[in-house]
Design a protein around this motif. Structure first.
Motif, PDB file in Angstrom:
ATOM      1  N   CYS A  56     -75.382 -43.729 -43.005  1.00 52.21           N
ATOM      2  CA  CYS A  56     -75.160 -42.380 -43.095  1.00 52.21           C
ATOM      3  C   CYS A  56     -74.206 -41.897 -42.202  1.00 52.21           C
ATOM      4  CB  CYS A  56     -76.456 -41.617 -42.656  1.00 52.21           C
ATOM      5  SG  CYS A  56     -76.220 -39.970 -42.777  1.00 52.21           S
ATOM      6  N   CYS A  59     -76.002 -39.747 -39.438  1.00 54.40           N
ATOM      7  CA  CYS A  59     -77.009 -40.069 -38.270  1.00 54.40           C
ATOM      8  C   CYS A  59     -76.862 -41.481 -38.322  1.00 54.40           C
ATOM      9  CB  CYS A  59     -78.302 -39.602 -38.828  1.00 54.40           C
ATOM     10  SG  CYS A  59     -78.955 -40.542 -40.162  1.00 54.40           S
ATOM     11  N   CYS A  79     -79.627 -39.187 -47.505  1.00 56.67           N
ATOM     12  CA  CYS A  79     -80.016 -40.008 -46.289  1.00 56.67           C
ATOM     13  C   CYS A  79     -81.578 -39.384 -45.898  1.00 56.67           C
ATOM     14  CB  CYS A  79     -79.048 -39.976 -45.190  1.00 56.67           C
ATOM     15  SG  CYS A  79     -79.780 -40.598 -43.782  1.00 56.67           S
ATOM     16  N   CYS A  81     -82.202 -38.264 -43.334  1.00 59.90           N
ATOM     17  CA  CYS A  81     -81.876 -37.273 -42.532  1.00 59.90           C
ATOM     18  C   CYS A  81     -81.985 -35.973 -43.117  1.00 59.90           C
ATOM     19  CB  CYS A  81     -81.064 -37.681 -41.432  1.00 59.90           C
ATOM     20  SG  CYS A  81     -79.492 -37.424 -42.260  1.00 59.90           S
TER      21      CYS A  81
HETATM   22 ZN   LIG Z   1     -78.569 -39.511 -41.970  1.00 61.66          ZN
END
Ligand SMILES: [Zn+2]
Length: 138
Positions: A56, A59, A79, A81
């Motif tokens: 990603c 992150c 993702c 996140c």
């Molecule tokens: Zn991420």
């Protein structure tokens, strides 16, 4: 009046063209049309999709899943996140204002030592844009 399409030449909007400019504009437009159909038809999306992201870009996690495609047929990922991204996110190809093929053309110009002035003139960009691209490139 020229058609409002994605193709553009260095001579668009100029009041009067020399025979040479007219010739080049016509030639360029034909070449452009041959090379710039919709992104999804060019294989550009497939080319971009052939580079699956390793992590990603937001992150750094590898915990993401394929999440459909965007309007150009380019894979999207989601993702853990919560962010969405494409294979080009965070790369010089991130900006979809210019296609990868235009980027490559720009790069070729740079590597052929076309000056930034000439390049910005060719692309009808401010010189600062060409400089910005150059910084992005390197
Ligand atoms: Zn991420």
């Amino acid at each position: 009046m020229r058609s409002r399409s994605r193709k553009k030449t260095p001579w668009d909007g100029m009041e009067s063209l020399t025979p040479t400019q007219e010739f080049l504009q016509k030639h360029y437009t034909e070449r452009y049309e041959a090379r710039h159909p919709a992104l999804s038809d060019t294989g550009e999306a497939a080319m971009i999709n052939s580079f699956p992201p390793a992590k990603c870009p937001y992150c750094g996690s590898a915990d993401f899943i394929r999440y459909g495609t965007d309007g150009n047929g380019i894979h999207r990922y989601r993702c853990s996140c919560g962010k969405m991204f494409r294979p080009t996110t965070g790369t010089i190809f991130d900006s979809r204002k210019i296609s990868v093929s235009e980027w490559i053309e720009y790069c070729l110009n740079i590597f052929r030592y076309v000056s930034l002035n000439a390049d910005s003139w060719n692309n009808r960009n401010a010189l600062s844009t060409s400089k910005y691209w150059l910084e992005k490139l390197f």
